[in-house]
Write an enzyme that holds these catalytic residues in place. Structure first.
Site, PDB file in Angstrom:
ATOM      1  N   HIS A 369       0.800  -1.382  -0.062  1.00 33.06           N
ATOM      2  CA  HIS A 369       0.134  -0.094  -0.040  1.00 33.06           C
ATOM      3  C   HIS A 369       0.810   1.339  -0.009  1.00 33.06           C
ATOM      4  O   HIS A 369       0.371   2.423   0.058  1.00 33.06           O
ATOM      5  CB  HIS A 369      -0.982   0.031   1.045  1.00 33.06           C
ATOM      6  CG  HIS A 369      -2.026  -1.020   1.298  1.00 33.06           C
ATOM      7  ND1 HIS A 369      -3.154  -0.808   0.828  1.00 33.06           N
ATOM      8  CD2 HIS A 369      -1.935  -2.302   1.718  1.00 33.06           C
ATOM      9  CE1 HIS A 369      -4.114  -1.907   0.936  1.00 33.06           C
ATOM     10  NE2 HIS A 369      -3.236  -2.813   1.392  1.00 33.06           N
ATOM     11  N   LYS A 560      -8.630  13.654   4.794  1.00 27.54           N
ATOM     12  CA  LYS A 560      -7.768  12.332   4.732  1.00 27.54           C
ATOM     13  C   LYS A 560      -6.710  12.745   5.961  1.00 27.54           C
ATOM     14  O   LYS A 560      -6.710  13.788   6.678  1.00 27.54           O
ATOM     15  CB  LYS A 560      -6.855  12.596   3.504  1.00 27.54           C
ATOM     16  CG  LYS A 560      -6.294  13.864   3.238  1.00 27.54           C
ATOM     17  CD  LYS A 560      -5.706  13.682   1.530  1.00 27.54           C
ATOM     18  CE  LYS A 560      -6.527  13.823   0.413  1.00 27.54           C
ATOM     19  NZ  LYS A 560      -6.403  12.630  -0.396  1.00 27.54           N
ATOM     20  N   ARG A 561      -6.120  11.462   6.244  1.00 36.62           N
ATOM     21  CA  ARG A 561      -4.812  11.759   7.144  1.00 36.62           C
ATOM     22  C   ARG A 561      -3.995  12.961   6.906  1.00 36.62           C
ATOM     23  O   ARG A 561      -3.798  13.157   5.536  1.00 36.62           O
ATOM     24  CB  ARG A 561      -3.922  10.719   7.287  1.00 36.62           C
ATOM     25  CG  ARG A 561      -4.675   9.365   7.988  1.00 36.62           C
ATOM     26  CD  ARG A 561      -5.199   9.702   9.358  1.00 36.62           C
ATOM     27  NE  ARG A 561      -4.034   9.852  10.148  1.00 36.62           N
ATOM     28  CZ  ARG A 561      -3.519   8.894  11.184  1.00 36.62           C
ATOM     29  NH1 ARG A 561      -4.368   7.871  11.158  1.00 36.62           N
ATOM     30  NH2 ARG A 561      -2.451   8.949  11.674  1.00 36.62           N
ATOM     31  N   LYS A 566       0.572  14.502   1.168  1.00 30.92           N
ATOM     32  CA  LYS A 566      -0.848  14.643   0.568  1.00 30.92           C
ATOM     33  C   LYS A 566      -1.104  16.263   0.355  1.00 30.92           C
ATOM     34  O   LYS A 566      -1.870  16.517  -0.286  1.00 30.92           O
ATOM     35  CB  LYS A 566      -1.595  14.203   1.685  1.00 30.92           C
ATOM     36  CG  LYS A 566      -1.841  12.605   1.843  1.00 30.92           C
ATOM     37  CD  LYS A 566      -2.683  12.203   3.033  1.00 30.92           C
ATOM     38  CE  LYS A 566      -2.862  10.641   3.209  1.00 30.92           C
ATOM     39  NZ  LYS A 566      -3.392   9.752   2.344  1.00 30.92           N
ATOM     40  N   THR A 667      -8.528   6.607  -1.874  1.00 29.97           N
ATOM     41  CA  THR A 667      -9.991   5.862  -1.968  1.00 29.97           C
ATOM     42  C   THR A 667     -10.950   6.877  -1.703  1.00 29.97           C
ATOM     43  O   THR A 667     -12.332   6.902  -1.804  1.00 29.97           O
ATOM     44  CB  THR A 667     -10.112   4.562  -0.782  1.00 29.97           C
ATOM     45  OG1 THR A 667      -9.725   5.030   0.332  1.00 29.97           O
ATOM     46  CG2 THR A 667      -9.425   3.411  -1.704  1.00 29.97           C
ATOM     47  N   LYS A 671     -14.955   7.796  -3.234  1.00 27.04           N
ATOM     48  CA  LYS A 671     -16.111   8.385  -2.657  1.00 27.04           C
ATOM     49  C   LYS A 671     -16.667   9.432  -3.016  1.00 27.04           C
ATOM     50  O   LYS A 671     -17.854   9.580  -3.250  1.00 27.04           O
ATOM     51  CB  LYS A 671     -15.958   8.534  -1.040  1.00 27.04           C
ATOM     52  CG  LYS A 671     -15.515   6.752  -0.277  1.00 27.04           C
ATOM     53  CD  LYS A 671     -14.912   6.971   0.874  1.00 27.04           C
ATOM     54  CE  LYS A 671     -14.063   5.644   1.253  1.00 27.04           C
ATOM     55  NZ  LYS A 671     -13.099   5.995   2.274  1.00 27.04           N
TER      56      LYS A 671
HETATM   57  C1  26Q Z   1       3.406   0.277  10.334  1.00 25.46           C
HETATM   58  C2  26Q Z   1       4.159   0.008  11.564  1.00 25.46           C
HETATM   59  C3  26Q Z   1       4.038   0.445  12.708  1.00 25.46           C
HETATM   60  C4  26Q Z   1       2.956   1.378  13.038  1.00 25.46           C
HETATM   61  C5  26Q Z   1       1.920   1.646  11.994  1.00 25.46           C
HETATM   62  C6  26Q Z   1       2.160   1.083  10.767  1.00 25.46           C
HETATM   63  C7  26Q Z   1       1.273   1.261   9.733  1.00 25.46           C
HETATM   64  C8  26Q Z   1      -0.040   1.492   9.945  1.00 25.46           C
HETATM   65  C9  26Q Z   1      -1.014   1.821   8.922  1.00 25.46           C
HETATM   66  C10 26Q Z   1       1.838   1.535   8.262  1.00 25.46           C
HETATM   67  C11 26Q Z   1       0.764   2.095   7.292  1.00 25.46           C
HETATM   68  C12 26Q Z   1      -0.770   2.255   7.921  1.00 25.46           C
HETATM   69  C13 26Q Z   1      -1.580   2.581   6.640  1.00 25.46           C
HETATM   70  C14 26Q Z   1      -1.495   2.806   5.579  1.00 25.46           C
HETATM   71  C15 26Q Z   1      -2.349   3.276   4.573  1.00 25.46           C
HETATM   72  O1  26Q Z   1      -3.427   3.654   4.861  1.00 25.46           O
HETATM   73  N1  26Q Z   1      -2.209   3.422   3.056  1.00 25.46           N
HETATM   74  C16 26Q Z   1      -3.036   3.911   2.229  1.00 25.46           C
HETATM   75  O2  26Q Z   1      -3.622   2.542   1.604  1.00 25.46           O
HETATM   76  C17 26Q Z   1      -4.722   2.917   0.855  1.00 25.46           C
HETATM   77  C18 26Q Z   1      -5.512   1.686   0.514  1.00 25.46           C
HETATM   78  O3  26Q Z   1      -4.877   0.991  -0.222  1.00 25.46           O
HETATM   79  C19 26Q Z   1      -4.271   3.874  -0.374  1.00 25.46           C
HETATM   80  O4  26Q Z   1      -5.517   4.361  -0.925  1.00 25.46           O
HETATM   81  C20 26Q Z   1      -3.538   4.965   0.322  1.00 25.46           C
HETATM   82  O5  26Q Z   1      -3.143   5.550  -0.950  1.00 25.46           O
HETATM   83  C21 26Q Z   1      -2.398   4.520   1.065  1.00 25.46           C
HETATM   84  O6  26Q Z   1      -1.788   5.706   1.583  1.00 25.46           O
END
Ligand code: 26Q
Length: 822
Positions: A369, A560-561, A566, A667, A671
């Site tokens: 991702h 978004k985050r 971004k 995503t 929406k």
């Molecule tokens: C990893 C290690 C330690 C702590 C947290 C994490 C962690 C947690 C969540 C790393 C990444 C995430 C989330 C990533 C994320 O949401 N990525 C998004 O995924 C979407 C679905 O595929 C995409 O549409 C977005 O572009 C992408 O940023």
């Protein structure tokens, strides 16, 4: 044939669905309220919600059991979705919709003068995720059930979900999200299927009586994983799948210790340590590297889930395991599954290594991702060694055999071996989790066309050269049930009037709207609905941000985050530019309401500064009498799934402005599009596919492309853009003058410095001019009401391919190969 409970399967009879008429529902509702919850009709609405949720859950039970019975067929191949996050949001409305209970329920409630919407609003969001990745998992489950696919979701039952954000003097403040406080009516605890997960200890090697070598992981600290099941109802198809969330609980030995050992407090502390594992979701959407508790969580999810699958397999020939089981890894977070399945097969099932590897590698599939190198998971070897010593041994062996293959294929290419090793050498040796996932999987996919192709050319190039056939793309989607049918009931009604029923599970039918873009009567109805939704959004903004939005203005939204890539900063620079235009007497501007929302990771200082800047700019703009109604800016606190359900339906302009190549897919963009917003966006992630679907006339494209970003990077000179562009210079000057931080001198110096740095990885200033000009084109289009409504309709019409039904159908056709039931 034995079933999970150890009983004869034939004893397990299907049960009949409950009658779903308003009379019965009203009766059941009273029974729950009076006899189960012990509350009166006039009680706090939260109890009405609980009673309603129980009634609804009862109606899912028969289909849930019948679906489960179906899945007991030994000839059925099944998929297991492993994810650390499921950003579910609320369930009541969605379940009522999918099970066709909304109308009888509404009628039943009317008899008590209760408004269904008021009750629905009492449900807390299940915020067991950070953002896109977690919400994608939730949309996937909805589509799997709707397509009748035997897919179970495995995750963690965090006691505290994504933190609540509130704003104090413009700053983000985090509050814990104790979402389970009042109980969670959707879940069923199943202690009978608990699993034990090991940590720590040491490994003993031995040779058994047959002369086979083996390993024993001993002296471990054990934690019990107790599953809680949540029903996932398909859309009007009587399929109810399961989301199984694990809760950590101390083993019963801890209780014994409390009594026997003198040190009661120590025993309780140990119990707490065990139960800490599922205490809290890490609020990080990039990476929080090296945190031991996070690795514990990942292994806990993975081990409990794999054991649960193997338990259900018990008694069947292990050689067939990969023929009937596939695991989809949601990013590298559960990628320790590659090693854990090997451990279970080799150590517990006593399979030869080669056979175990063949099975393991044939049933794992990995989804990536992110392309951000800093977000790639790595774990220090010594952490692994102390926490999961047996798994480290297994990883070493996988690596040794893998690197032997690399050497055989590219003799003498030491550099390649170094790059591809699962172990990164250096002062701190680290396990590269993405490499482990790739080596251990038969399928590796990205989440949008551009992202997947950049993975092949860049980050995963060495692996693509070795195994090109393993790489594929699966462009993300969103579920149209929640994001259109449920979130936008008026538009849904118009769609059903126009296209007939059934578009909800066959979204390509939205194409049928295209000719209606030329129909003035239809456009009028379209605009009435949009106006209603904008009023709803304006009410939300007034309530949470205290800012008045006029629904006749252009609603410009970025939610978004909060992350530098971004580029919320680019949006804020544009706001300041508009503010300057107003002050310099430019009367051509269109009244605009800008909404920004999102959470910053608590430790991400720069992101928190962006939140502060957005709030300060909003305060200055909104209180300036000269600006008046021409420009309003609001920061909506605690952006979450249920807020997005309102926001995406009332948005005119969807901001998708990441630095090209940085947003894997996005995503939220889908929406907004589905609900008739027009996008202003860079050539990045799924924006590209949105642009292709809707056509250039109906999308505001701007900025550098991925290859241009890469080419410019070594010679990026932000000062050149400032010198060449008086508008940009004026914006930065106002910012630097302290106009937005008059009583807080210097607080934005870091942010401003990052924008002006030649090392700014997000190259915000390079896209400024193009963004500003494109925003001007947006305003021209907005002036022409007919043109805008046409664009809006065409966006919805072209959004059919962004249904997760399409995404999941592709996962199934090309990776999972499951047979649908029903
Ligand atoms: C990893 C290690 C330690 C702590 C947290 C994490 C962690 C947690 C969540 C790393 C990444 C995430 C989330 C990533 C994320 O949401 N990525 C998004 O995924 C979407 C679905 O595929 C995409 O549409 C977005 O572009 C992408 O940023």
């Amino acid at each position: 044939m034995n079933n999970e409970l150890g009983e004869e399967l034939c004893l397990l009879q299907p049960i009949d669905p409950l009658p779903a008429d308003a009379d019965t529902i009203a009766q059941d509702f009273r029974r729950y309220l009076d006899y189960h919850l012990g509350r009166f009709l006039g009680c706090d609405t939260v109890y009405l919600y609980h009673a309603l949720a129980y009634v609804t859950r009862d109606h899912l039970m028969a289909d849930w059991r019948n679906t489960w019975l179906h899945y007991q067929d030994p000839q059925l191949r099944r998929a297991h979705y492993l994810s650390m996050e499921y950003l579910i949001g609320r369930s009541l409305g969605n379940n009522l919709l999918n099970c066709e209970l909304a109308e009888p329920m509404r009628e039943a409630m009317e008899r008590f003068s209760i408004r269904l919407e008021d009750v629905e609003a009492k449900e807390p969001d299940a915020g067991l995720g950070n953002g896109g990745l977690g919400r994608l998992a939730a949309c996937f489950l909805d589509s799997c059930a709707t397509l009748g696919l035997p897919v179970i979701g495995y995750g963690l039952r965090y006691e505290y979900g994504m933190f609540h954000q509130h704003i104090e003097n413009g700053h983000q403040v985090e509050d814990p999200d104790h979402w389970l406080r009042d109980g969670h009516p959707w879940e069923i605890e199943r202690p009978e299927f608990a699993q034990t997960v090991h940590f720590g200890g040491r490994v003993e090697h031995f040779t058994d009586a047959q002369g086979h070598e083996g390993a024993r992981w001993t002296d471990t600290e054990d934690v019990v994983a107790v599953p809680y099941d949540i029903p996932i109802a398909g859309y009007r198809n009587k399929v109810v799948n399961t989301l199984r969330l694990w809760n950590a609980s101390a083993t019963s030995e801890f209780n014994l210790m409390e009594f026997n050992a003198g040190d009661y407090a120590e025993a309780v502390a140990l119990k707490n340590q065990a139960e800490n594992i599922t205490m809290v979701l890490y609020p990080n959407d990039a990476t929080e590297n090296g945190k031991e508790l996070r690795l514990r969580q990942q292994y806990f999810l993975t081990s409990a889930s794999l054991q649960d699958v193997l338990r259900q397999w018990d008694g069947r020939p292990i050689e067939d395991f990969a023929k009937f089981n596939v695991f989809q890894l949601n990013d590298t977070h559960p990628s320790i599954a590659v090693a854990e399945l090997m451990r279970l097969l080799v150590d517990e099932k006593r399979l030869p290594w080669e056979q175990a590897w063949e099975i393991s590698r044939s049933c794992m599939a990995y989804t990536n991702h992110t392309l951000l190198p800093e977000a790639l998971e790595r774990w220090p070897v010594n952490l692994f060694e102390s926490l999961l010593p047996r798994l480290l041994e297994i990883i070493y062996r996988i690596n040794a055999e893998f690197l032997a293959e690399v050497r055989a294929r590219w003799p003498g290419d030491m550099e390649r071996v170094r790059r591809m090793s699962l172990i990164e050498e250096g002062p701190v040796r680290q396990v590269r989790m993405a490499w482990l996932a790739i080596v251990g999987s038969f399928s590796i996919n990205g989440v949008a066309e551009l992202h997947s192709s950049l993975l092949r050319q860049g980050l995963f190039r060495d692996f693509y050269e070795m195994w090109p056939e393993r790489f594929n793309n699966k462009t993300n989607g969103v579920t149209p049930r929640r994001w259109l049918a449920h979130a936008n009931p008026h538009l849904a009604g118009l769609l059903t009037d126009t296209l007939g029923d059934g578009w909800q599970a066959d979204l390509a039918r939205l194409e049928g709207l295209r000719p209606l873009a030329d129909d003035a009567g239809f456009r009028e109805r379209w605009c009435e609905i949009r106006h209603y939704n904008k009023q709803r959004l304006a009410d939300l903004v007034a309530h949470y941000a205290g800012v008045r939005f006029d629904p006749s203005a252009l609603f410009d939204v970025q939610v978004k985050r909060i992350h530098e890539y971004k580029r919320q900063l680019l949006n804020i620079l544009h706001i300041i530019h508009l503010y300057n235009c107003i002050h310099s007497g430019d009367e051509e501007r269109v009244p605009r309401c800008v909404l920004i929302g999102g959470k910053a990771a608590p430790g991400y200082v720069r992101a928190k500064e962006i939140v502060k800047l957005a709030n300060n700019v909003a305060a200055v703009v909104n209180s300036d009498p000269l600006v008046g109604e021409r420009l309003k800016v609001a920061f909506i606190p605690n952006y979450n799934v249920s807020k997005m359900e309102v926001i995406c339906t009332g948005t005119d302009l969807s901001e998708q402005i990441s630095t090209a190549s940085k947003e894997a897919s996005g995503t939220g963009n889908m929406k907004f599009m589905m609900n008739g917003a027009v996008t202003i966006g860079t050539y990045d992630g799924a924006n590209i596919e949105i642009l292709q679907a809707v056509g250039e006339d109906n999308f505001f494209l701007f900025g550098l492309h991925a290859d241009e970003v890469a080419a410019l990077r070594p010679q990026y000179e932000p000062q050149q853009y400032i010198d060449a562009d008086p508008d940009l210079a004026a914006v930065l000057q106002l910012l630097e003058s302290g106009h937005f931080n008059a009583v807080e001198p210097g607080i934005f110096d870091g942010l401003i410095g990052s924008l002006k740095s030649p090392h700014d990885p997000w190259m915000t200033l390079a896209d400024f001019r193009s963004y500003i000009d494109t925003q001007q084109r947006v305003e021209q289009a907005w002036h022409d009401t007919e043109r805008w409504s046409r664009m809006s309709i065409l966006n919805t019409a072209a959004s059919g391919m962004f249904s997760t039904d399409r995404t999941i159908a592709e996962y199934n056709a090309e990776i999972w190969r499951l047979k649908a039931i029903g």
